[in-house]
Design an enzyme around this catalytic site. Structure first.
Site, PDB file in Angstrom:
ATOM      1  N   THR A  45       0.850  -1.188   0.000  1.00  0.00           N
ATOM      2  CA  THR A  45       0.000   0.000   0.000  1.00  0.00           C
ATOM      3  C   THR A  45       0.887   1.241   0.000  1.00  0.00           C
ATOM      4  O   THR A  45       2.100   1.155  -0.153  1.00  0.00           O
ATOM      5  CB  THR A  45      -0.939   0.021   1.225  1.00  0.00           C
ATOM      6  OG1 THR A  45      -0.189   0.402   2.392  1.00  0.00           O
ATOM      7  CG2 THR A  45      -1.568  -1.338   1.448  1.00  0.00           C
ATOM      8  N   CYS A  46       0.264   2.385   0.211  1.00  0.00           N
ATOM      9  CA  CYS A  46       1.011   3.640   0.161  1.00  0.00           C
ATOM     10  C   CYS A  46       1.982   3.805   1.318  1.00  0.00           C
ATOM     11  O   CYS A  46       2.989   4.498   1.180  1.00  0.00           O
ATOM     12  CB  CYS A  46       0.031   4.813   0.172  1.00  0.00           C
ATOM     13  SG  CYS A  46      -1.026   4.831  -1.276  1.00  0.00           S
ATOM     14  N   ASN A  47       1.672   3.223   2.453  1.00  0.00           N
ATOM     15  CA  ASN A  47       2.567   3.428   3.595  1.00  0.00           C
ATOM     16  C   ASN A  47       2.936   2.141   4.316  1.00  0.00           C
ATOM     17  O   ASN A  47       3.371   2.164   5.460  1.00  0.00           O
ATOM     18  CB  ASN A  47       1.941   4.410   4.597  1.00  0.00           C
ATOM     19  CG  ASN A  47       0.733   3.832   5.298  1.00  0.00           C
ATOM     20  OD1 ASN A  47       0.038   3.006   4.728  1.00  0.00           O
ATOM     21  ND2 ASN A  47       0.474   4.258   6.517  1.00  0.00           N
ATOM     22  N   ARG A  48       2.751   0.992   3.612  1.00  0.00           N
ATOM     23  CA  ARG A  48       3.135  -0.271   4.235  1.00  0.00           C
ATOM     24  C   ARG A  48       3.364  -1.350   3.184  1.00  0.00           C
ATOM     25  O   ARG A  48       2.830  -1.286   2.071  1.00  0.00           O
ATOM     26  CB  ARG A  48       2.099  -0.733   5.256  1.00  0.00           C
ATOM     27  CG  ARG A  48       0.735  -1.051   4.697  1.00  0.00           C
ATOM     28  CD  ARG A  48      -0.239  -1.456   5.810  1.00  0.00           C
ATOM     29  NE  ARG A  48      -0.353  -0.415   6.809  1.00  0.00           N
ATOM     30  CZ  ARG A  48       0.155  -0.506   8.050  1.00  0.00           C
ATOM     31  NH1 ARG A  48       0.773  -1.611   8.442  1.00  0.00           N
ATOM     32  NH2 ARG A  48       0.014   0.472   8.911  1.00  0.00           N
ATOM     33  N   GLU A 108      -9.069   6.084   5.992  1.00  0.00           N
ATOM     34  CA  GLU A 108      -9.051   6.227   4.532  1.00  0.00           C
ATOM     35  C   GLU A 108      -9.724   5.022   3.880  1.00  0.00           C
ATOM     36  O   GLU A 108      -9.622   3.890   4.349  1.00  0.00           O
ATOM     37  CB  GLU A 108      -7.621   6.398   4.023  1.00  0.00           C
ATOM     38  CG  GLU A 108      -6.761   5.164   4.121  1.00  0.00           C
ATOM     39  CD  GLU A 108      -5.636   5.181   3.094  1.00  0.00           C
ATOM     40  OE1 GLU A 108      -5.875   5.638   1.968  1.00  0.00           O
ATOM     41  OE2 GLU A 108      -4.534   4.729   3.430  1.00  0.00           O
ATOM     42  N   GLU A 110      -9.388   4.032   0.542  1.00  0.00           N
ATOM     43  CA  GLU A 110      -8.678   3.365  -0.553  1.00  0.00           C
ATOM     44  C   GLU A 110      -8.019   2.062  -0.124  1.00  0.00           C
ATOM     45  O   GLU A 110      -7.849   1.142  -0.924  1.00  0.00           O
ATOM     46  CB  GLU A 110      -7.612   4.293  -1.153  1.00  0.00           C
ATOM     47  CG  GLU A 110      -8.171   5.400  -2.021  1.00  0.00           C
ATOM     48  CD  GLU A 110      -8.552   6.617  -1.199  1.00  0.00           C
ATOM     49  OE1 GLU A 110      -8.412   6.563   0.043  1.00  0.00           O
ATOM     50  OE2 GLU A 110      -8.996   7.612  -1.786  1.00  0.00           O
ATOM     51  N   GLN A 114      -7.142  -1.892  -1.858  1.00  0.00           N
ATOM     52  CA  GLN A 114      -5.801  -2.463  -1.985  1.00  0.00           C
ATOM     53  C   GLN A 114      -5.736  -3.858  -1.350  1.00  0.00           C
ATOM     54  O   GLN A 114      -5.074  -4.750  -1.870  1.00  0.00           O
ATOM     55  CB  GLN A 114      -4.788  -1.522  -1.339  1.00  0.00           C
ATOM     56  CG  GLN A 114      -4.643  -0.208  -2.104  1.00  0.00           C
ATOM     57  CD  GLN A 114      -3.869   0.841  -1.332  1.00  0.00           C
ATOM     58  OE1 GLN A 114      -3.936   0.917  -0.113  1.00  0.00           O
ATOM     59  NE2 GLN A 114      -3.120   1.668  -2.043  1.00  0.00           N
ATOM     60  N   THR A 184      -4.315   5.698 -14.118  1.00  0.00           N
ATOM     61  CA  THR A 184      -5.749   5.407 -14.265  1.00  0.00           C
ATOM     62  C   THR A 184      -6.201   4.321 -13.296  1.00  0.00           C
ATOM     63  O   THR A 184      -7.223   3.673 -13.517  1.00  0.00           O
ATOM     64  CB  THR A 184      -6.051   4.956 -15.710  1.00  0.00           C
ATOM     65  OG1 THR A 184      -5.215   3.837 -16.039  1.00  0.00           O
ATOM     66  CG2 THR A 184      -5.791   6.081 -16.705  1.00  0.00           C
TER      67      THR A 184
END
Length: 469
Positions: A45-48, A108, A110, A114, A184
């Site tokens: 993910t974005c931070n893990r 969040e 999102e 994921q 996208t």
């Protein structure tokens, strides 16, 4: 045993997370080894960056060693930057992650997508086991429940929205700003929605993978054709990059030629790994806002809402662990049911045999007793249980009807008798089987096995609990 290995910005530097994300396919392939794991799921993910695996032991060292071999990263560095959990704690952790409770921006939305994609990827690779499937399905269900029962997502909190909120001080008017979206994927949709909510009108989209035309048609955006990225970058005031590319899409080399000639530009990098080369921040007229910076400005969670969400996660983890533990009681349940149903079938077989013998004997007796003989030149009559009538010289015929419990209704009596006996057996088994399941959920399978052996002399195949609570 379920094992989780987690690398997050709380313990791991951004560069390490980026390196792991770039090698996620290699890591997944390395974990697909029956000598190491039965199954595995890789979540980036974005931070893990996280690994969920079913193994024969609860030690993370073998998995860490395989990650080190797949990435070339020193195992000591990986061990220092990671945390691990097993079984119940693994479930609690994943459920919290899927619910957004472990995100930089608590709540969040999102992250749930994921988690689902990681689940789908593992299914496509064929690395899911029954327990991992159950684990990730429950994580998705728990995430939905948190969203429905709490207000934790009511403000639409996400890294995308936080990044745009941080950008507001640099963008005077979103309506007149020229915005370029690169990517996208899932984050692109959230970005478009957040930009449009702020009044952004002319949003252009570029896709490194060539999907821009279809995406633009679906979201009413302007397409940037392949080969025209440099021109689009020069005209943009705000660039938001959120692709799943393994290497940076925007490099200093690409942006340097027009850097001093254009207006100031804000570049927002929401990619993991980076979509924008870090050296871009050194170019004149460019300000770079990346995930590492955005995460540091994430707001503190709302305590009451988060507490309610954490309680939902706790209950889900408890139920998940209890349902796994209940499976340990299956040998005891099967042993009891097999024992009792075996006795039932033996008795029913004996009853059927006795019923058939009685029916055959009754039919023969009825025919014999119905024989009547006529004598003399005239008509003869016979009487008795089987009435016989005769006519003609010396002629006599007889018919007989057998009656009683073994007569014409014997088949129906046996069926009713069998159905009643089966209902009785089912009711007799209900309470002890329910109690055995309860003992399993409580982690007390040995107590159930001991009771069956003491009361019925039944030996089960259970060796005790296989899942730690």
């Amino acid at each position: 045993m379920l094992l989780s290995l987690s690398f997050s910005l709380e313990r791991a530097p951004f560069e390490l997370l980026e390196a792991l994300s770039k090698r996620s396919e290699d890591i997944a392939a390395g974990l697909d080894d029956p000598t190491l794991t039965v199954g595995s799921v890789v979540l980036a993910t974005c931070n893990r960056f996280e690994i969920y695996a079913e193994t024969g032991q609860g030690r993370p060292e073998p998995v860490l060693a395989r990650v080190a071999a797949s990435t070339g990263i020193d195992v000591a560095e990986l061990a220092t930057a990671s945390s691990s959990a097993t079984d119940h704690d693994t479930a609690a952790h994943l459920f919290a992650v899927a619910a957004g409770l472990q995100s930089a921006v608590v709540g969040e939305s999102e992250i749930a997508g994921q988690v689902r994609r990681a689940h789908d990827d593992a299914r496509a690779r064929g690395t899911l086991t029954h327990d991992l499937e159950h684990l990730f399905r429950t994580a998705t269900r728990t995430s939905r429940e948190v969203g429905h029962r709490t207000d934790i997502r009511s403000a639409g909190r996400s890294l995308v929205r936080l990044a745009l909120r941080m950008a507001e001080a640099r963008v005077a008017d979103w309506g007149s700003a020229h915005v370029l979206l690169i990517g996208t994927g899932a984050y692109a949709g959230a970005t478009v929605a957040a930009l449009q909510a702020r009044g952004a009108g002319a949003i252009r989209v570029y896709s490194p993978s060539g999907r821009a035309e279809t995406y633009a048609a679906e979201h009413d955006l302007i397409v940037v054709p392949q080969g025209e990225l440099a021109q689009a970058l020069s005209a943009a005031d705000v660039v938001v990059a959120c692709t799943r590319a393994e290497e940076p899409v925007l490099t200093a080399e690409l942006l340097r030629p027009g850097a001093a000639e254009t207006n100031e530009r804000l570049l927002i990098d929401l990619g993991m790994p980076r979509n924008i080369e870090h050296a871009v921040a050194e170019l004149p007229g460019i300000e770079l806002l990346d995930l590492e910076t955005v995460s540091k400005h994430a707001p503190v969670e709302e305590l009451s809402t988060a507490a309610e969400a954490h309680e939902i996660v706790r209950q889900a983890a408890d139920e998940f662990s209890a349902s796994r533990a209940e499976r340990d009681a299956l040998p005891a349940l099967l042993a009891l049911r097999t024992h009792v149903m075996g006795i039932l079938e033996d008795e029913l077989c004996r009853a059927r045999a006795a019923s058939q013998s009685a029916a055959s004997a009754g039919a023969g007796a009825g025919t014999d007793s119905g024989a009547g003989a006529g004598s003399g030149p005239g008509a003869g009559t016979g009487s008795g249980p089987g009435a016989g009538t005769g006519s003609g010289p010396g002629a006599g015929t007889g018919t007989g009807v057998a009656s009683g419990p073994t007569g014409g209704d014997s088949t129906f009596v046996t069926a009713d008798y069998e159905a009643a006996l089966r209902r009785f057996t089912g009711k007799l088994l209900h309470t002890p089987m329910t109690r055995i399941r309860t003992l399993g959920r409580e982690g007390r399978v040995p107590a159930a096995a001991e009771a069956l052996e003491t009361l019925f002399g039944i030996e089960t195949q259970s060796g005790g609990p296989t899942h730690a609570g």
